[in-house]
Design an enzyme around this catalytic site. Structure first.
Site, PDB file in Angstrom:
ATOM      1  N   GLY A  27       0.811  -1.207   0.000  1.00 52.47           N
ATOM      2  CA  GLY A  27       0.000   0.000   0.000  1.00 52.47           C
ATOM      3  C   GLY A  27       0.846   1.259   0.000  1.00 52.47           C
ATOM      4  O   GLY A  27       2.023   1.225  -0.332  1.00 52.47           O
ATOM      5  N   HIS A  30       2.523   4.801  -4.811  1.00 54.29           N
ATOM      6  CA  HIS A  30       3.082   5.995  -5.458  1.00 54.29           C
ATOM      7  C   HIS A  30       3.295   5.677  -6.944  1.00 54.29           C
ATOM      8  O   HIS A  30       2.899   4.591  -7.412  1.00 54.29           O
ATOM      9  CB  HIS A  30       4.380   6.433  -4.771  1.00 54.29           C
ATOM     10  CG  HIS A  30       5.368   5.322  -4.579  1.00 54.29           C
ATOM     11  ND1 HIS A  30       5.976   4.668  -5.636  1.00 54.29           N
ATOM     12  CD2 HIS A  30       5.833   4.709  -3.460  1.00 54.29           C
ATOM     13  CE1 HIS A  30       6.789   3.735  -5.180  1.00 54.29           C
ATOM     14  NE2 HIS A  30       6.714   3.727  -3.852  1.00 54.29           N
ATOM     15  N   HIS A  33       4.671   2.247  -7.893  1.00 52.12           N
ATOM     16  CA  HIS A  33       3.678   1.166  -7.936  1.00 52.12           C
ATOM     17  C   HIS A  33       2.810   1.319  -9.188  1.00 52.12           C
ATOM     18  O   HIS A  33       2.475   0.331  -9.851  1.00 52.12           O
ATOM     19  CB  HIS A  33       2.745   1.231  -6.718  1.00 52.12           C
ATOM     20  CG  HIS A  33       3.426   1.009  -5.406  1.00 52.12           C
ATOM     21  ND1 HIS A  33       3.574   2.003  -4.468  1.00 52.12           N
ATOM     22  CD2 HIS A  33       3.982  -0.092  -4.868  1.00 52.12           C
ATOM     23  CE1 HIS A  33       4.190   1.512  -3.413  1.00 52.12           C
ATOM     24  NE2 HIS A  33       4.451   0.255  -3.617  1.00 52.12           N
ATOM     25  N   GLN A  57       8.091  -9.289   7.546  1.00 54.44           N
ATOM     26  CA  GLN A  57       9.300  -8.788   6.893  1.00 54.44           C
ATOM     27  C   GLN A  57       9.875  -7.552   7.585  1.00 54.44           C
ATOM     28  O   GLN A  57      10.860  -6.990   7.139  1.00 54.44           O
ATOM     29  CB  GLN A  57       9.049  -8.528   5.403  1.00 54.44           C
ATOM     30  CG  GLN A  57       8.133  -7.365   5.082  1.00 54.44           C
ATOM     31  CD  GLN A  57       7.805  -7.322   3.599  1.00 54.44           C
ATOM     32  OE1 GLN A  57       6.997  -8.098   3.098  1.00 54.44           O
ATOM     33  NE2 GLN A  57       8.452  -6.423   2.853  1.00 54.44           N
ATOM     34  N   LYS A 144      12.644  -2.879  -9.776  1.00 53.70           N
ATOM     35  CA  LYS A 144      14.093  -3.100  -9.686  1.00 53.70           C
ATOM     36  C   LYS A 144      14.706  -2.348  -8.513  1.00 53.70           C
ATOM     37  O   LYS A 144      15.860  -2.565  -8.176  1.00 53.70           O
ATOM     38  CB  LYS A 144      14.765  -2.648 -10.982  1.00 53.70           C
ATOM     39  CG  LYS A 144      14.587  -3.591 -12.145  1.00 53.70           C
ATOM     40  CD  LYS A 144      15.270  -2.954 -13.340  1.00 53.70           C
ATOM     41  CE  LYS A 144      15.529  -3.911 -14.455  1.00 53.70           C
ATOM     42  NZ  LYS A 144      16.199  -3.228 -15.579  1.00 53.70           N
ATOM     43  N   LYS A 145      13.952  -1.436  -7.916  1.00 54.02           N
ATOM     44  CA  LYS A 145      14.506  -0.702  -6.769  1.00 54.02           C
ATOM     45  C   LYS A 145      14.821  -1.674  -5.636  1.00 54.02           C
ATOM     46  O   LYS A 145      15.827  -1.551  -4.966  1.00 54.02           O
ATOM     47  CB  LYS A 145      13.536   0.374  -6.291  1.00 54.02           C
ATOM     48  CG  LYS A 145      14.076   1.104  -5.090  1.00 54.02           C
ATOM     49  CD  LYS A 145      13.295   2.352  -4.838  1.00 54.02           C
ATOM     50  CE  LYS A 145      13.629   2.866  -3.471  1.00 54.02           C
ATOM     51  NZ  LYS A 145      13.092   1.933  -2.441  1.00 54.02           N
ATOM     52  N   LEU A 180      11.476   6.741  -5.988  1.00 51.22           N
ATOM     53  CA  LEU A 180      10.208   6.769  -5.252  1.00 51.22           C
ATOM     54  C   LEU A 180      10.152   5.607  -4.265  1.00 51.22           C
ATOM     55  O   LEU A 180      10.562   4.486  -4.563  1.00 51.22           O
ATOM     56  CB  LEU A 180       9.035   6.695  -6.219  1.00 51.22           C
ATOM     57  CG  LEU A 180       8.887   7.901  -7.144  1.00 51.22           C
ATOM     58  CD1 LEU A 180       7.571   7.826  -7.904  1.00 51.22           C
ATOM     59  CD2 LEU A 180       8.956   9.214  -6.389  1.00 51.22           C
ATOM     60  N   ARG A 183       8.495   5.203   1.894  1.00 49.10           N
ATOM     61  CA  ARG A 183       9.145   5.779   3.078  1.00 49.10           C
ATOM     62  C   ARG A 183       9.611   7.221   2.871  1.00 49.10           C
ATOM     63  O   ARG A 183      10.019   7.867   3.836  1.00 49.10           O
ATOM     64  CB  ARG A 183      10.325   4.903   3.505  1.00 49.10           C
ATOM     65  CG  ARG A 183       9.880   3.568   4.082  1.00 49.10           C
ATOM     66  CD  ARG A 183      11.036   2.775   4.665  1.00 49.10           C
ATOM     67  NE  ARG A 183      10.577   1.647   5.448  1.00 49.10           N
ATOM     68  CZ  ARG A 183      10.519   0.372   5.016  1.00 49.10           C
ATOM     69  NH1 ARG A 183      10.907   0.076   3.798  1.00 49.10           N
ATOM     70  NH2 ARG A 183      10.077  -0.585   5.806  1.00 49.10           N
TER      71      ARG A 183
END
Ligand code: PAF
Length: 272
Positions: A27, A30, A33, A57, A144-145, A180, A183
């Site tokens: 959720g 941004h 997503h 996690q 890929k982040k 992005l 957090r």
């Protein structure tokens, strides 16, 4: 768009669907997503987005309780993007007492992110495996982040003989270069400015490599100089199999950074 909370209901719906693109999320959606969702909508007959802030996690002391929750805004984003089903299970539906565990690999799951957040990837593979069982996707979309997460999910798919195509999606950045992340909302305007050093260091690394500097020591030193004002956890260079490497090979390298900016832990990377 249909919002489904119960696993039983979701499975009922799933029976009548053939091709399903799946975007698992926690959720606070941004544009990163959104790029995954838009790709899934384009490439699949149906798209399912899950929202589940997965407790297993997060390590003790991490930001599970304050992790941003924005369900109403997330619903709108999904609806506008053409999502067919928003799957929103509860913790009690997903987890059992004394349950069977799927674990991250002992080596690649415990270096880099896994070293600084030991057990984090156990939680990730546990939840993604469960979600795959429920959603049974044709394709699943990952950014890929979270490069190591993407690597480990691919490994899980291979090791558990999942018949799911994992689709890696490019990192989405703000205009100023900040990758992005849900957090980023924790950052004050001043901290956000300092956070830009992360993408700046990666850009510098890319420039060095493209100019022919292929030894990791030089590249890492230059990056650490740029990152000095931050509380750096690691700067590492791996090949696409997540093996630490001394020599950069174009087309087979990922340079990764994890750093704290005013107590907010940020990660970023570049694929060269
Ligand atoms: O990348 C994330 O948001 C999470 O790790 C995931 C894949 C949704 C599992 O909880």
């Amino acid at each position: 768009m249909e919002i489904i909370k119960s696993i039983k209901d979701f499975k009922k719906v799933r029976k009548d669907l053939k091709e399903v693109g799946f975007v698992p999320t926690m959720g606070a959606l941004h544009k990163g997503h959104l790029s995954l969702i838009e790709r899934s909508v384009k490439e699949n007959e149906h798209t399912v987005v899950s929202i589940f802030v997965n407790p297993t996690q997060f390590l003790p002391g991490e930001d599970l309780d304050k992790y941003p929750r924005k369900l109403e805004a997330d619903k709108k984003i999904c609806e506008l993007a053409g999502v067919d089903y928003l799957f929103f299970p509860t913790k009690d539906d997903i987890y059992f007492e004394d349950e069977v565990l799927v674990k991250a690999p002992k080596q690649s799951g415990y270096i880099l992110e896994g070293h600084f957040r030991p057990g984090h990837f156990d939680g990730v593979v546990q939840i993604v495996n469960k979600l795959f069982h429920i959603v049974n996707p044709t394709r699943a979309y990952f950014g890929k982040k979270d490069a190591q997460q993407l690597f480990l999910i691919n490994k899980m798919v291979k090791n558990f003989f999942w018949d799911v195509e994992i689709v890696p999606c490019d990192i989405v950045r703000d205009g100023d270069g900040l990758a992005l992340s849900s957090r980023n909302v924790y950052l004050s305007p001043e901290a956000r400015q300092r956070a830009l050093l992360i993408s700046k260091s990666l850009k510098r690394a890319a420039k060095l490599v493209q100019s022919g500097v292929l030894d990791t020591k030089t590249v890492k030193e230059e990056m650490l100089t740029i990152l000095k004002p931050l509380d750096v956890e690691y700067v590492e260079i791996v090949d696409r199999e997540f093996k630490l490497t001394d020599n950069i090979i174009l087309g087979n390298t990922i340079i990764l950074v994890a750093a704290y900016v005013d107590g907010t832990r940020l990660i970023d990377n570049i694929w060269l």
